[in-house]
Design a protein around this motif. Structure first.
Motif, PDB file in Angstrom:
ATOM      1  N   THR A   1       0.841  -1.200   0.000  1.00  0.00           N
ATOM      2  CA  THR A   1       0.000   0.000   0.000  1.00  0.00           C
ATOM      3  C   THR A   1       0.877   1.251   0.000  1.00  0.00           C
ATOM      4  OG1 THR A   1      -1.858  -1.063   1.107  1.00  0.00           O
ATOM      5  CG2 THR A   1      -1.697   1.326   1.300  1.00  0.00           C
ATOM      6  N   ALA A   2       0.678   2.098  -1.003  1.00  0.00           N
ATOM      7  CA  ALA A   2       1.492   3.310  -1.146  1.00  0.00           C
ATOM      8  C   ALA A   2       1.003   4.110  -2.347  1.00  0.00           C
ATOM      9  CB  ALA A   2       2.967   2.951  -1.350  1.00  0.00           C
ATOM     10  N   ALA A   3       1.503   5.319  -2.454  1.00  0.00           N
ATOM     11  CA  ALA A   3       1.370   6.069  -3.696  1.00  0.00           C
ATOM     12  C   ALA A   3       2.527   5.656  -4.593  1.00  0.00           C
ATOM     13  CB  ALA A   3       1.412   7.563  -3.428  1.00  0.00           C
ATOM     14  N   TYR A   4       2.208   5.291  -5.814  1.00  0.00           N
ATOM     15  CA  TYR A   4       3.217   4.829  -6.764  1.00  0.00           C
ATOM     16  C   TYR A   4       3.503   5.915  -7.792  1.00  0.00           C
ATOM     17  CZ  TYR A   4       3.151   0.101  -4.916  1.00  0.00           C
ATOM     18  OH  TYR A   4       3.294  -0.996  -4.106  1.00  0.00           O
ATOM     19  N   TYR A   5       4.780   6.149  -8.013  1.00  0.00           N
ATOM     20  CA  TYR A   5       5.214   7.212  -8.903  1.00  0.00           C
ATOM     21  C   TYR A   5       6.081   6.659 -10.023  1.00  0.00           C
ATOM     22  CZ  TYR A   5       3.859  10.262  -5.051  1.00  0.00           C
ATOM     23  OH  TYR A   5       3.158  10.901  -4.065  1.00  0.00           O
ATOM     24  N   CYS A   6       5.880   7.210 -11.188  1.00  0.00           N
ATOM     25  CA  CYS A   6       6.720   6.912 -12.334  1.00  0.00           C
ATOM     26  C   CYS A   6       7.789   8.001 -12.416  1.00  0.00           C
ATOM     27  CB  CYS A   6       5.834   6.922 -13.573  1.00  0.00           C
ATOM     28  SG  CYS A   6       6.649   6.566 -15.108  1.00  0.00           S
ATOM     29  N   ALA A   7       9.000   7.621 -12.817  1.00  0.00           N
ATOM     30  CA  ALA A   7      10.083   8.590 -12.914  1.00  0.00           C
ATOM     31  C   ALA A   7      10.951   8.262 -14.110  1.00  0.00           C
ATOM     32  CB  ALA A   7      10.924   8.564 -11.640  1.00  0.00           C
ATOM     33  N   ALA A   8      11.642   9.273 -14.601  1.00  0.00           N
ATOM     34  CA  ALA A   8      12.551   9.085 -15.725  1.00  0.00           C
ATOM     35  C   ALA A   8      13.874   9.767 -15.438  1.00  0.00           C
ATOM     36  CB  ALA A   8      11.942   9.658 -17.010  1.00  0.00           C
ATOM     37  N   LYS A   9      14.947   9.079 -15.767  1.00  0.00           N
ATOM     38  CA  LYS A   9      16.271   9.672 -15.622  1.00  0.00           C
ATOM     39  C   LYS A   9      17.110   9.274 -16.822  1.00  0.00           C
ATOM     40  CE  LYS A   9      18.688   6.011 -13.101  1.00  0.00           C
ATOM     41  NZ  LYS A   9      19.813   5.840 -14.013  1.00  0.00           N
ATOM     42  N   LEU A  10      18.063  10.108 -17.133  1.00  0.00           N
ATOM     43  CA  LEU A  10      18.977   9.794 -18.221  1.00  0.00           C
ATOM     44  C   LEU A  10      19.879   8.629 -17.826  1.00  0.00           C
ATOM     45  CD1 LEU A  10      19.970  13.396 -19.338  1.00  0.00           C
ATOM     46  CD2 LEU A  10      18.722  11.719 -20.710  1.00  0.00           C
ATOM     47  N   ARG A  11      20.191   7.811 -18.787  1.00  0.00           N
ATOM     48  CA  ARG A  11      21.129   6.711 -18.544  1.00  0.00           C
ATOM     49  C   ARG A  11      22.460   7.286 -18.086  1.00  0.00           C
ATOM     50  NH1 ARG A  11      20.695   2.332 -23.331  1.00  0.00           N
ATOM     51  NH2 ARG A  11      22.105   1.275 -21.920  1.00  0.00           N
TER      52      ARG A  11
END
Length: 121
Positions: A91-101
């Motif tokens: 149970t949690a808030a789920y976040y999508c994230a993006a970072k450069l390789r």
């Protein structure tokens, strides 16, 4: 890059959910897309990531290994998080994230707004 999560909800323990992260704005070819989660009163934690350019390269937190699967659809520009065998501690808030390789996850370039997952007993 804009990231929009969806697919959260209320599910019983042992059930499944599939989260989606729709990306737009620019090419993701040089990015790694990850999922994080944050439970009330706890710090945000890493869940899984996938290298956009190579879907075979994935990585999971020990707490979700074997239960969660990350994948991506290049035609739709979407990253999925299939969550099976859900537990109350998921149970949690789920976040999508993006970072450069080449960067660490302490240097996230983009975050989504989050989607809530609640697992009941």
């Amino acid at each position: 890059v804009q990231l929009v999560e969806s697919g959260g909800g209320l599910v019983q323990a042992g059930g499944s959910l599939r989260l989606s992260c729709a990306a737009s704005g620019r090419s993701l070819s040089t990015y790694i897309i990850g999922w994080f989660r944050q439970a009330p009163g706890k710090e945000r934690e890493f869940v899984a990531h996938i290298i956009w350019a190579s879907s075979r390269i994935t990585y999971y937190a020990d707490s979700v290994k074997g239960r969660f699967t990350i994948s991506r659809d290049t035609a739709k520009n979407v990253v999925y998080l299939q969550m099976n065998g859900l537990k109350q501690e998921d149970t949690a808030a789920y976040y999508c994230a993006a970072k450069l390789r080449g960067r660490s996850w302490s240097n996230v370039d983009y975050w989504g707004q989050g989607t809530q997952v609640t697992v009941s007993s």
